[in-house]
Write an enzyme that holds these catalytic residues in place. Sequence first.
Site, short mmCIF file in Angstrom:
data_model
loop_
_atom_site.label_atom_id
_atom_site.label_comp_id
_atom_site.label_asym_id
_atom_site.label_seq_id
_atom_site.Cartn_x
_atom_site.Cartn_y
_atom_site.Cartn_z
N SER A 1 7.36 9.32 4.67
CA SER A 1 6.56 8.31 4.00
C SER A 1 5.25 8.84 3.41
CB SER A 1 6.23 7.17 4.96
OG SER A 1 5.38 7.62 6.01
N SER B 1 7.50 11.99 8.72
CA SER B 1 6.72 11.58 7.54
C SER B 1 5.58 12.51 7.17
CB SER B 1 6.17 10.17 7.74
OG SER B 1 7.20 9.23 7.60
N LYS C 1 -4.13 9.02 4.19
CA LYS C 1 -2.96 8.15 3.99
C LYS C 1 -3.37 6.69 4.18
CE LYS C 1 1.85 7.75 5.68
NZ LYS C 1 2.79 8.19 6.73
#
Lengths: 504, 107
Positions: free
Chosen positions: A155, A179, A80
């Site tokens: 997210s 997330s 990420k």
Amino acid sequence: MGDLTRMSAADLADALGRGEVSSADITQAHLDRIAAVDGDVHAFLHVNAEGALAVARESDARRSAGESRSALDGVPIAVKDVMATRGIPTTCGSRILEGWVPPYDATVVARLRAAGLPILGKTNMDEFAMGSSTEHSAWGPSHNPWDLERIPGGSGGGSSAAVAAYEAPLAIGTDTGGSIRQPAAVTGTIGVKPTYGGVSRYGVIALASSLDQPGPCARSVLDAALLHEVIGGHDPLDSTSIDLPVPPLVEAARSGDLSGVRVGVVTELGGEGYQEGVRARFDESVELMVKAGADVVEVSCPHFRYGLGAYYLILPSEASSNLAKFDAMRYGLRVLPDGVDAPSAEQVMTATRAAGFGDEVKRRIILGTYALSSGYYDAYYGQAQKVRTLISRDFAAAFEQVDVLVSPTAPTTAFKIGEKLDDPLAMYLNDIATIPANLAGVPGISIPNGLAAEDGLPTGLQILAPATADDRLYRVGAAAEALLNASWGGPLLAQAPELVGGRA
Amino acid sequence: MPTDAHGHDPAITRDEVAHLAHLARIDLTEAELDHLAPQLAEILDSIASIREVAADDIPPTSHSVPLTNVFRADEVRPGLSAADALAGAPECEQQRFRVPRILGEEA
């Protein structure tokens, strides 16, 4: 050897160990897959092709010499874009960090490199991890491989989409309010939020420091456990890191068992506000656990209903403070205000933040600035911290009665891109079932538990355990996964439509 | 804290949002102010319920894991080189960050 991108990380590691395949071939296969489908999925913000292949060749040389650095040596991974990666661009989904190349590695990244995992690239995310859909990324949304018109969660929607689209066998996420778990739920994949402090936050661009927690994204519970063991454990560079050994997670995942396990269904995390198909699949999963010998009871956690409110005060407060570092002085964007001769540092900072931050980031910074203002601090931030105590007490009381708690991971399946973009409250409700774990610091996993009848999209089962008992997530999660996979005749993801690719 | 005649917070006003934006060093456009003020009022309204739950005798939790100060031995370790530290700087000069003026015009 069949399609390398369809294999689990555990199987890839075994094949590497037996010398049946090279890391260079595995890594190239995933880079080819990214080239074929990421024009449609947009899981990646940056593809690290040369870097990944170089690491893969080093891994192959080690394996040829009879050495390996970890169980996953040579198995590629996506990371990420919230993680600082030395020499690889890191934007955190924001224009304010466009072009930034960190001069250091996050501890998680350092551990991946030390363990020999080639980093395929950096995955898309809502800007500074603020969102549940990736629509708040400055670089455009990622798309759900089950239906490209829909969100892959957020997210960490880039990481969930990458894993679901077979662009990577494993990915790293971070979970501040859901997330990792919510994107897993809506893409039919696995996501784990470890106990707060279980995986180092050093080098993770901070959203809300008292809530943020990195963790694994995968397509099986065992794969998540293998990755969790690589990245977990004490880190002196993170002062909130837990100084205890990581529990035996892989062993727990390999010995999945539900017999005699006391399972609590959380009254407050279900019912009204949860989509019909989500409720139906959840009820089925609970029945399946009962049949497998689990002792299921309903448990009330009365303060969970205040979790969302507390979270949306604590998070913006901490975020407004953390994001003050983007001041246009030392790194990141610098924008000069229009029509001002010799602007001051303050004017430059104000213009830069206006140009560099997106709508949701501005919204939350203003909200946090308000909640921390003199005269409002006790009424908002102070009260939210008390609610946090009450939620922790609810968990403590629940875990006196049961070993694990279960709920749906997310109240709905994946919604359409654009549907909730300008309705912040509707967007915030996506995290209603995942937030309590962050407020109390307890670990949680989401595993796929079926498709909602009304839209044919994946739903997730959330399992929560007491702090530092992450092994329970894997023991119970692996058992539930085995039962569910048996009921479907294979993993849920096998039912996802084939991606055609070509929209490069 | 300020309340209206009914004991409720007055909804957050456009002027307040402009003031908060200044405190947060974000230059909001007129359109952004028009858009944000009602949204923030709606968000605050939806989270107001938490103010009713927790009594005075509930201790606040700043952090889910109980923490004490963490110390380490004071040993010299390698850090970033000046070149690495400056690599992302918008401007640098003589191995230092170059910043806009920090004093007022008159100073």
